[in-house]
Design a protein around this motif. Structure first.
Motif, PDB file in Angstrom:
ATOM      1  N   ASN A 108       0.837  -1.207   0.000  1.00  0.00           N
ATOM      2  CA  ASN A 108       0.000   0.000   0.000  1.00  0.00           C
ATOM      3  C   ASN A 108       0.872   1.257   0.000  1.00  0.00           C
ATOM      4  O   ASN A 108       1.077   1.875   1.038  1.00  0.00           O
ATOM      5  N   GLY A 109       1.375   1.609  -1.143  1.00  0.00           N
ATOM      6  CA  GLY A 109       2.292   2.737  -1.245  1.00  0.00           C
ATOM      7  C   GLY A 109       3.705   2.266  -0.987  1.00  0.00           C
ATOM      8  O   GLY A 109       3.929   1.253  -0.311  1.00  0.00           O
ATOM      9  N   SER A 110       4.677   2.986  -1.552  1.00  0.00           N
ATOM     10  CA  SER A 110       6.059   2.561  -1.305  1.00  0.00           C
ATOM     11  C   SER A 110       6.439   2.811   0.144  1.00  0.00           C
ATOM     12  O   SER A 110       7.419   2.258   0.631  1.00  0.00           O
ATOM     13  N   ASN A 111       5.644   3.624   0.845  1.00  0.00           N
ATOM     14  CA  ASN A 111       5.885   3.758   2.283  1.00  0.00           C
ATOM     15  C   ASN A 111       5.747   2.411   2.995  1.00  0.00           C
ATOM     16  O   ASN A 111       6.532   2.093   3.883  1.00  0.00           O
ATOM     17  N   GLU A 112       4.755   1.612   2.578  1.00  0.00           N
ATOM     18  CA  GLU A 112       4.610   0.300   3.217  1.00  0.00           C
ATOM     19  C   GLU A 112       5.718  -0.658   2.767  1.00  0.00           C
ATOM     20  O   GLU A 112       6.235  -1.441   3.575  1.00  0.00           O
ATOM     21  N   ASN A 183      16.199  12.770  -5.479  1.00  0.00           N
ATOM     22  CA  ASN A 183      16.031  12.918  -4.039  1.00  0.00           C
ATOM     23  C   ASN A 183      14.922  13.905  -3.681  1.00  0.00           C
ATOM     24  O   ASN A 183      14.869  15.005  -4.223  1.00  0.00           O
ATOM     25  N   ASN A 184      14.060  13.487  -2.772  1.00  0.00           N
ATOM     26  CA  ASN A 184      13.076  14.391  -2.179  1.00  0.00           C
ATOM     27  C   ASN A 184      13.692  14.930  -0.888  1.00  0.00           C
ATOM     28  O   ASN A 184      14.114  14.118  -0.068  1.00  0.00           O
ATOM     29  N   PRO A 185      13.773  16.237  -0.668  1.00  0.00           N
ATOM     30  CA  PRO A 185      13.123  17.339  -1.370  1.00  0.00           C
ATOM     31  C   PRO A 185      14.017  18.121  -2.316  1.00  0.00           C
ATOM     32  O   PRO A 185      13.631  19.212  -2.732  1.00  0.00           O
ATOM     33  N   ALA A 208      17.429   1.969  -3.593  1.00  0.00           N
ATOM     34  CA  ALA A 208      17.312   3.173  -4.413  1.00  0.00           C
ATOM     35  C   ALA A 208      15.829   3.539  -4.448  1.00  0.00           C
ATOM     36  O   ALA A 208      15.028   2.810  -5.043  1.00  0.00           O
ATOM     37  N   ASP A 209      15.472   4.613  -3.771  1.00  0.00           N
ATOM     38  CA  ASP A 209      14.070   5.060  -3.765  1.00  0.00           C
ATOM     39  C   ASP A 209      13.842   5.929  -4.994  1.00  0.00           C
ATOM     40  O   ASP A 209      14.221   7.099  -5.026  1.00  0.00           O
ATOM     41  N   GLU A 210      13.242   5.319  -6.012  1.00  0.00           N
ATOM     42  CA  GLU A 210      13.035   6.005  -7.291  1.00  0.00           C
ATOM     43  C   GLU A 210      11.589   6.455  -7.458  1.00  0.00           C
ATOM     44  O   GLU A 210      11.002   6.320  -8.544  1.00  0.00           O
ATOM     45  N   ALA A 211      11.022   7.030  -6.409  1.00  0.00           N
ATOM     46  CA  ALA A 211       9.625   7.472  -6.469  1.00  0.00           C
ATOM     47  C   ALA A 211       9.386   8.447  -7.629  1.00  0.00           C
ATOM     48  O   ALA A 211       8.282   8.522  -8.166  1.00  0.00           O
ATOM     49  N   TYR A 212      10.426   9.185  -8.020  1.00  0.00           N
ATOM     50  CA  TYR A 212      10.265  10.231  -9.036  1.00  0.00           C
ATOM     51  C   TYR A 212      10.989   9.913 -10.336  1.00  0.00           C
ATOM     52  O   TYR A 212      11.181  10.798 -11.171  1.00  0.00           O
ATOM     53  N   GLN A 213      11.418   8.671 -10.516  1.00  0.00           N
ATOM     54  CA  GLN A 213      12.292   8.318 -11.638  1.00  0.00           C
ATOM     55  C   GLN A 213      11.706   8.703 -12.999  1.00  0.00           C
ATOM     56  O   GLN A 213      12.424   9.147 -13.883  1.00  0.00           O
ATOM     57  N   ARG A 237       9.750   1.839  -6.233  1.00  0.00           N
ATOM     58  CA  ARG A 237       8.962   2.686  -7.146  1.00  0.00           C
ATOM     59  C   ARG A 237       7.561   2.883  -6.567  1.00  0.00           C
ATOM     60  O   ARG A 237       7.154   2.177  -5.648  1.00  0.00           O
ATOM     61  N   THR A 238       6.832   3.811  -7.151  1.00  0.00           N
ATOM     62  CA  THR A 238       5.463   4.051  -6.688  1.00  0.00           C
ATOM     63  C   THR A 238       4.572   4.446  -7.850  1.00  0.00           C
ATOM     64  O   THR A 238       5.062   4.990  -8.855  1.00  0.00           O
ATOM     65  N   MET A 239       3.284   4.193  -7.718  1.00  0.00           N
ATOM     66  CA  MET A 239       2.315   4.694  -8.692  1.00  0.00           C
ATOM     67  C   MET A 239       1.734   6.037  -8.237  1.00  0.00           C
ATOM     68  O   MET A 239       0.841   6.581  -8.885  1.00  0.00           O
ATOM     69  N   SER A 240       2.256   6.584  -7.130  1.00  0.00           N
ATOM     70  CA  SER A 240       1.662   7.792  -6.547  1.00  0.00           C
ATOM     71  C   SER A 240       2.037   9.081  -7.269  1.00  0.00           C
ATOM     72  O   SER A 240       1.343  10.084  -7.144  1.00  0.00           O
ATOM     73  N   LYS A 241       3.133   9.095  -8.003  1.00  0.00           N
ATOM     74  CA  LYS A 241       3.620  10.368  -8.507  1.00  0.00           C
ATOM     75  C   LYS A 241       3.386  10.453 -10.011  1.00  0.00           C
ATOM     76  O   LYS A 241       2.305  10.830 -10.434  1.00  0.00           O
ATOM     77  N   ALA A 242       4.337  10.061 -10.841  1.00  0.00           N
ATOM     78  CA  ALA A 242       4.151  10.173 -12.294  1.00  0.00           C
ATOM     79  C   ALA A 242       2.889   9.436 -12.742  1.00  0.00           C
ATOM     80  O   ALA A 242       2.169   9.889 -13.629  1.00  0.00           O
ATOM     81  N   GLY A 248      -4.774   5.507  -5.105  1.00  0.00           N
ATOM     82  CA  GLY A 248      -4.866   4.050  -5.203  1.00  0.00           C
ATOM     83  C   GLY A 248      -3.981   3.322  -4.219  1.00  0.00           C
ATOM     84  O   GLY A 248      -4.201   2.167  -3.923  1.00  0.00           O
ATOM     85  N   ARG A 249      -2.956   4.022  -3.690  1.00  0.00           N
ATOM     86  CA  ARG A 249      -2.007   3.470  -2.733  1.00  0.00           C
ATOM     87  C   ARG A 249      -1.350   2.200  -3.251  1.00  0.00           C
ATOM     88  O   ARG A 249      -1.645   1.089  -2.824  1.00  0.00           O
ATOM     89  N   LEU A 250      -0.426   2.381  -4.159  1.00  0.00           N
ATOM     90  CA  LEU A 250       0.293   1.224  -4.666  1.00  0.00           C
ATOM     91  C   LEU A 250       1.755   1.584  -4.881  1.00  0.00           C
ATOM     92  O   LEU A 250       2.088   2.414  -5.730  1.00  0.00           O
TER      93      LEU A 250
HETATM   94  C1  LIG Z   1       6.075  10.395  -2.473  1.00  0.00           C
HETATM   95  C2  LIG Z   1       7.250   9.553  -2.126  1.00  0.00           C
HETATM   96  C3  LIG Z   1       7.124   8.173  -2.032  1.00  0.00           C
HETATM   97  C4  LIG Z   1       5.821   7.493  -2.372  1.00  0.00           C
HETATM   98  O1  LIG Z   1       5.056   7.225  -1.320  1.00  0.00           O
HETATM   99  P1  LIG Z   1       3.746   6.315  -1.533  1.00  0.00           P
HETATM  100  O2  LIG Z   1       3.613   5.662  -0.205  1.00  0.00           O
HETATM  101  O3  LIG Z   1       4.063   5.343  -2.625  1.00  0.00           O
HETATM  102  O4  LIG Z   1       2.642   7.231  -1.890  1.00  0.00           O
HETATM  103  C5  LIG Z   1       8.236   7.423  -1.736  1.00  0.00           C
HETATM  104  N1  LIG Z   1       9.425   7.996  -1.531  1.00  0.00           N
HETATM  105  C6  LIG Z   1       9.585   9.317  -1.630  1.00  0.00           C
HETATM  106  C7  LIG Z   1      10.925   9.899  -1.438  1.00  0.00           C
HETATM  107  C8  LIG Z   1       8.504  10.131  -1.914  1.00  0.00           C
HETATM  108  O5  LIG Z   1       8.669  11.455  -1.991  1.00  0.00           O
END
Ligand SMILES: *Cc1c(COP(=O)(O)O)cnc(C)c1O
Length: 384
Positions: A108-112, A183-185, A208-213, A237-242, A248-250
């Motif tokens: 449920n999100g890359s956070n999980e 990298n965020n931010p 490698a956290d590629e949330a924004y790749q 990776r995440t479906m939350s950004k691009a 959907g939390r994936l």
């Molecule tokens: C937004 C973000 C995520 C994605 O989080 P989700 O749980 O998938 O919505 C992951 N890593 C970073 C660095 C982010 O900024």
């Protein structure tokens, strides 16, 4: 045996019990729940979402898939989310890889996904290493899994300091290293040779956290390139950004099948609901359409960088769908000034900097107008 004495909480009505009355873990006392403020304002440029909603066709298909899934709602979902993981592998393989469902894990999100990696590979007496300024959730995962959190600061330009990283790896022997790229931010990408060197310098897991790749500039390679030769590498990776699917939390990872097995040990049973699996599969089946605005958002980002520079502001080099800009002596005043004009950005990152997400052209125009209104004051608040 001593008599059991009722504690403070037991002597009060439930409605009157405060957090301080409960036997909270000491390290959680005084902690605030994570989160950017969720405010109801016209222009939200604070959490790096894709501002474009799904098309009517995709909305209809999501509804159809949810209705079909509803018919089996009395049953638990596929615990292994096999069809979804195959779909995610197929999506990544568009980049020329040969991944299978066995290389993919989803949650449920890359956070999980990330907390599962911590549960599996970090924990008490173990060390997590990151490179700040970076994602503000990393220290929270470490705290929640009782892991020791070690940081190696980035250089002034927010690139990773490899020599110092290698020195600290020898010193601290981290069990899990997280490189957020882009990298965020800050938006900073880490090149693959640096990542490869890190993988080879440790027996620990390198994430490698590629949330924004997907937002990276043309020619930027994904850490997926390194997977075949580095069994200790995990690409998140995440479906939350691009992918425009934050609701959907994936989130998912690609790695050696053994890493997936580790996540399967710690995951909660049936963690991905029937609905989540069904609608995420629909989104993946329409990947081109879901991603169709990525180029527009990149364009808005680059335009924004140019414009902020013209206003005499500094920006960090960015491969993501946001821009870190500043520096302000009183960044909170700038944040407030924008919010008063209906534009919500994020007060995050090193002191004096602010982060703004790339939005629609209209949202960007609103941001520019609002910033111009407060610019005389804002500029007086810059350091140089
Ligand atoms: C937004 C973000 C995520 C994605 O989080 P989700 O749980 O998938 O919505 C992951 N890593 C970073 C660095 C982010 O900024």
């Amino acid at each position: 045996m001593s008599a059991v004495r009722p504690g403070v909480a037991a002597q009060r009505a439930a409605a009157d019990v405060r957090l301080a009355d409960l036997p909270l873990r000491p390290e959680l006392v005084g902690e605030e729940p994570y989160g950017a403020p969720q405010l109801d304002v016209p222009v939200c440029l604070n959490v790096n979402e894709n501002p474009y909603p799904p098309s009517p066709e995709v909305i209809a298909e999501i509804a159809r898939a949810a209705a079909a899934a509803a018919g089996s709602m009395n049953r638990y979902p596929d615990r292994e989310a096999t069809a979804l993981r195959a779909g995610l592998a197929a999506y990544l393989n568009r980049g020329g890889y040969a991944l299978t469902a066995n290389n993919i894990w989803a949650a449920n999100g890359s956070n999980e996904v990330m907390i599962q990696l911590m549960q599996a590979f970090a924990g008490p007496d173990r060390v997590v290493m990151t490179f700040p300024p970076t994602y503000s959730m990393y220290p929270e995962y470490a705290r929640d899994t009782h892991s020791r959190y070690v940081t190696v600061p980035r250089r002034a330009d927010f690139t990773l300091d490899l020599d110092e990283a290698l020195r600290q790896i020898r010193l601290e022997q981290p069990d899990l290293i997280i490189v957020c790229s882009p990298n965020n931010p800050t938006g900073t990408s880490t090149d693959l040779s640096t990542l490869r060197t890190l993988c080879e310098a440790t027996d620990g897991i390198v994430v490698a956290d590629e949330a924004y790749q997907e937002f990276a500039r043309a020619g930027t390679r994904s850490a997926l390139d390194l997977l075949p030769d580095h069994p200790n590498l995990v690409v998140s990776r995440t479906m939350s950004k691009a992918f425009a699917f934050a609701g959907g939390r994936l989130g998912y990872l690609a790695a050696a099948p053994a890493v997936v097995d580790a996540c399967r040990i710690v995951r909660l049973p049936y963690h991905l609901s029937t609905i989540t699996q069904a609608v995420a599969k629909v989104a993946l089946d329409h990947a081109d359409e879901m991603l169709s605005r990525v180029d527009d958002l990149r364009t808005e980002r680059d335009r924004l960088v140019g414009w902020l520079g013209e206003q005499g502001l500094r920006t960090a080099e960015t491969d993501a769908n946001f821009v870190l800009f500043g520096r302000f002596v009183d960044r909170h005043a700038v944040f407030r000034g924008l919010l008063d004009r209906g534009v919500l950005i994020r007060e995050v990152g090193p002191d004096g900097w602010l982060r703004v997400s790339a939005g629609t052209p209209d949202e960007m125009a609103a941001f520019r107008t609002a910033l111009l209104e407060i610019l005389p004051d804002s500029l007086r608040m810059t350091e140089e």
